[in-house]
Design an enzyme around this catalytic site. Structure first.
Site, PDB file in Angstrom:
ATOM      1  N   HIS A 128       0.868  -1.187   0.000  1.00 21.32           N
ATOM      2  CA  HIS A 128       0.000   0.000   0.000  1.00 21.32           C
ATOM      3  C   HIS A 128       0.904   1.236   0.000  1.00 21.32           C
ATOM      4  CE1 HIS A 128      -2.733   2.949   1.962  1.00 21.32           C
ATOM      5  NE2 HIS A 128      -3.733   2.184   1.539  1.00 21.32           N
ATOM      6  N   ASP A 205       2.991  -4.596   8.176  1.00 16.39           N
ATOM      7  CA  ASP A 205       1.749  -3.837   8.000  1.00 16.39           C
ATOM      8  C   ASP A 205       0.601  -4.847   8.125  1.00 16.39           C
ATOM      9  OD1 ASP A 205      -0.554  -2.714   6.979  1.00 16.39           O
ATOM     10  OD2 ASP A 205       0.402  -1.798   5.240  1.00 16.39           O
ATOM     11  N   GLN A 208      -4.622  -5.402   6.854  1.00 14.12           N
ATOM     12  CA  GLN A 208      -5.604  -6.306   6.237  1.00 14.12           C
ATOM     13  C   GLN A 208      -5.547  -7.712   6.819  1.00 14.12           C
ATOM     14  OE1 GLN A 208      -7.926  -5.200   4.385  1.00 14.12           O
ATOM     15  NE2 GLN A 208      -7.139  -3.250   3.639  1.00 14.12           N
ATOM     16  N   LYS A 231     -10.517  -0.951  10.700  1.00 18.26           N
ATOM     17  CA  LYS A 231     -10.621  -2.164   9.879  1.00 18.26           C
ATOM     18  C   LYS A 231     -10.955  -3.389  10.730  1.00 18.26           C
ATOM     19  CE  LYS A 231      -7.463  -0.511   6.274  1.00 18.26           C
ATOM     20  NZ  LYS A 231      -8.295   0.093   5.248  1.00 18.26           N
ATOM     21  N   CYS A 369      -4.766   2.562  -3.637  1.00 16.29           N
ATOM     22  CA  CYS A 369      -3.531   3.069  -3.010  1.00 16.29           C
ATOM     23  C   CYS A 369      -2.383   2.067  -3.181  1.00 16.29           C
ATOM     24  CB  CYS A 369      -3.732   3.384  -1.520  1.00 16.29           C
ATOM     25  SG  CYS A 369      -5.109   4.487  -1.224  1.00 16.29           S
TER      26      CYS A 369
HETATM   27  N1  C6P Z   1      -6.351   0.376   2.835  1.00 19.20           N
HETATM   28  C1  C6P Z   1      -8.159   0.038   1.256  1.00 19.20           C
HETATM   29  O1  C6P Z   1      -9.248   0.324   0.760  1.00 19.20           O
HETATM   30  P1  C6P Z   1      -5.107   3.631   7.196  1.00 19.20           P
HETATM   31  O2  C6P Z   1      -5.720   4.444   6.095  1.00 19.20           O
HETATM   32  O3  C6P Z   1      -3.930   4.311   7.829  1.00 19.20           O
HETATM   33  O4  C6P Z   1      -6.121   3.131   8.179  1.00 19.20           O
HETATM   34  O5  C6P Z   1      -4.567   2.286   6.494  1.00 19.20           O
HETATM   35  C2  C6P Z   1      -3.650   2.381   5.431  1.00 19.20           C
HETATM   36  C3  C6P Z   1      -3.375   1.017   4.882  1.00 19.20           C
HETATM   37  C4  C6P Z   1      -2.116   0.473   5.044  1.00 19.20           C
HETATM   38  N2  C6P Z   1      -1.824  -0.769   4.617  1.00 19.20           N
HETATM   39  C5  C6P Z   1      -2.753  -1.526   4.006  1.00 19.20           C
HETATM   40  C6  C6P Z   1      -2.389  -2.909   3.582  1.00 19.20           C
HETATM   41  C7  C6P Z   1      -4.045  -1.029   3.795  1.00 19.20           C
HETATM   42  O6  C6P Z   1      -4.944  -1.793   3.191  1.00 19.20           O
HETATM   43  C8  C6P Z   1      -4.361   0.274   4.235  1.00 19.20           C
HETATM   44  C9  C6P Z   1      -5.709   0.872   3.962  1.00 19.20           C
HETATM   45  C10 C6P Z   1      -7.705   0.789   2.483  1.00 19.20           C
HETATM   46  O7  C6P Z   1      -7.468  -0.869   0.812  1.00 19.20           O
HETATM   47  C11 C6P Z   1      -7.855   2.259   2.312  1.00 19.20           C
HETATM   48  S1  C6P Z   1      -6.743   2.915   1.105  1.00 19.20           S
END
Ligand code: C6P
Length: 411
Positions: A128, A205, A208, A231, A369
């Site tokens: 991401h 990370d 997910q 999430k 992203c």
């Molecule tokens: N992915 C998606 O629709 P935040 O925004 O900080 O809570 O998470 C960022 C982030 C970082 N790593 C991974 C693997 C992610 O999937 C995400 C967030 C969402 O896939 C929003 S872009």
């Protein structure tokens, strides 16, 4: 009613989520955008409302009753997060705004002081943007190299290539546990073992991963692990950075201000102990309490049962979609979790999303992203259905029907 092999009573569970029971564009809502954010069960909503209705107060600052009640619930939120990850101590749980914030903290407080000219940081093709840009900018600034582990056409890391990349110049491996586009579950234990054999720390990370499977940071032996509360069915604006105590102890604070200090004079400041050293200012108290309620909720259902149920649902979805002519699945690794990305011959992903919405089906479309990953697969964007334990096979059937509608409209 028990509807499946895992024994989850999904009809009952769905009653816990008020938002699911609505019509969208005249059709019952089918919410398949859980990788973007999950819906909130009533217990999480109640925890937020109760805090603001009855206990609203700052924490670790007041001797009055409301402050003590808020502090107790806030501190309990940390213990719940510690148990959720099976961290060794509450001191290793740093509250952050979310995954992005946690990664930036590691980049600035851990990597920045340790990275020199000619050094390497390793990430992967499926990251991401939040796990690319902090490293990219830091490497550019320091004259270091950002190395990228390649993947195969199914969306799996090439572990042999990864092994070859590790050298005495490697300062950190920053890798996703589960891809938000492909759903690939990476072999984190193996990745960590390989890195540690060469003395290299690993940041994971987990954005997910934690909604879908039990994570044990001590078993994985990773050095840092980050995730977002929103999430895992909790509020936005709150997340967790887990770090091994000895690493966190050695790191300078990320941001400066109140709460992260023991004493201040105009000449000198002594920083607070962990975890407070990394939590300046008034924290997101309601967020921590709400995330704690979400963790309780997940524990009551059981992450192993969630994993089994969602796996069954994912297999069903992958099978249904692969049977539709003109649909190409992106991400077909054998170890996958809860994400079905696809493109269609007849329509751009944005148009797919728009037609699906008219049928009440919510998916995400775009680059998610992860633009470098889109480039790897030679597509500008995908449509992505991402699953939760409150989704059903009937909803997958409605997704298939809505995709048929896309074919009708664009053929
Ligand atoms: N992915 C998606 O629709 P935040 O925004 O900080 O809570 O998470 C960022 C982030 C970082 N790593 C991974 C693997 C992610 O999937 C995400 C967030 C969402 O896939 C929003 S872009």
């Amino acid at each position: 009613m028990t509807t499946n092999v895992s024994g989850l009573d999904v009809a009952r569970i769905r009653e816990d989520f008020p938002v699911l029971h609505q019509m969208v564009n005249g059709k019952p809502l089918v919410y398949l955008d859980n990788a973007a954010t999950t819906q909130k069960p009533q217990v999480v909503i109640d925890a937020l409302v109760n805090y603001y209705t009855l206990d609203n107060s700052n924490v670790h600052r007041g001797v009055h009753t409301l402050s003590q009640r808020a502090t107790e619930d806030f501190d309990m939120g940390r213990s719940k997060a510690r148990q959720f990850l099976n961290a060794a101590s509450d001191q290793e749980i740093i509250f952050v705004k979310g995954t992005t914030d946690g990664i930036n903290l590691v980049a600035q407080s851990y990597a920045r002081p340790n990275l020199g000219e000619g050094d390497d940081i390793i990430i992967s093709t499926m990251e991401h943007h939040s796990n690319i840009i902090p490293w990219q900018v830091l490497c550019q600034e320091k004259g270091a190299h950002l190395l990228v582990i390649p993947i195969n056409d199914a969306g799996e890391l090439l572990i042999d290539e990864y092994e070859k990349m590790l050298t005495p110049r490697t300062k950190l491996v920053a890798i996703t546990h589960v891809s938000n586009v492909l759903g690939t579950v990476n072999p984190i234990d193996q990745i960590v073992e390989i890195a540690h054999n060469r003395g290299v720390p690993v940041m994971v990370d987990g954005a997910q991963a934690v909604p879908h499977m039990a994570v044990d940071v001590q078993k994985l032996d990773c050095d840092f692990y980050v995730f977002s509360g929103h999430k895992i069915y909790g509020p936005t604006g709150i997340g967790v950075l887990y770090g091994k105590a000895e690493l966190l102890e050695a790191m300078p604070p990320y941001q400066l201000g109140s709460e992260m200090i023991k004493s201040v004079t105009f000449e000198h400041t002594i920083y607070n102990d962990l975890p407070f050293k990394f939590e300046p200012g008034t924290p997101h108290i309601a967020g921590v309490i709400g995330m704690g309620a979400a963790i309780d909720y997940l524990n009551a259902i059981g992450l192993d049962r969630i994993d089994a149920y969602e796996h069954d649902l994912l297999e069903y979805g992958m099978e249904c979609l692969s049977g539709i002519g003109g649909v190409q699945l992106i991400g077909t690794a054998p170890r996958k979790s809860s994400v079905i990305s696809f493109v269609m011959d007849c329509a751009h992903p944005h148009d797919i999303g728009t037609i699906l919405d008219t049928e009440g089906v919510a998916v995400r479309t775009g680059h998610h992203c992860a633009q470098p990953l889109m480039q790897r697969f030679g597509v500008p964007a995908t449509a992505r259905a991402s699953l939760s334990f409150y989704n059903t096979k009937d909803e997958i059937d409605l997704l298939v029907k809505a995709i048929d509608r896309v074919i009708e409209v664009f053929s």
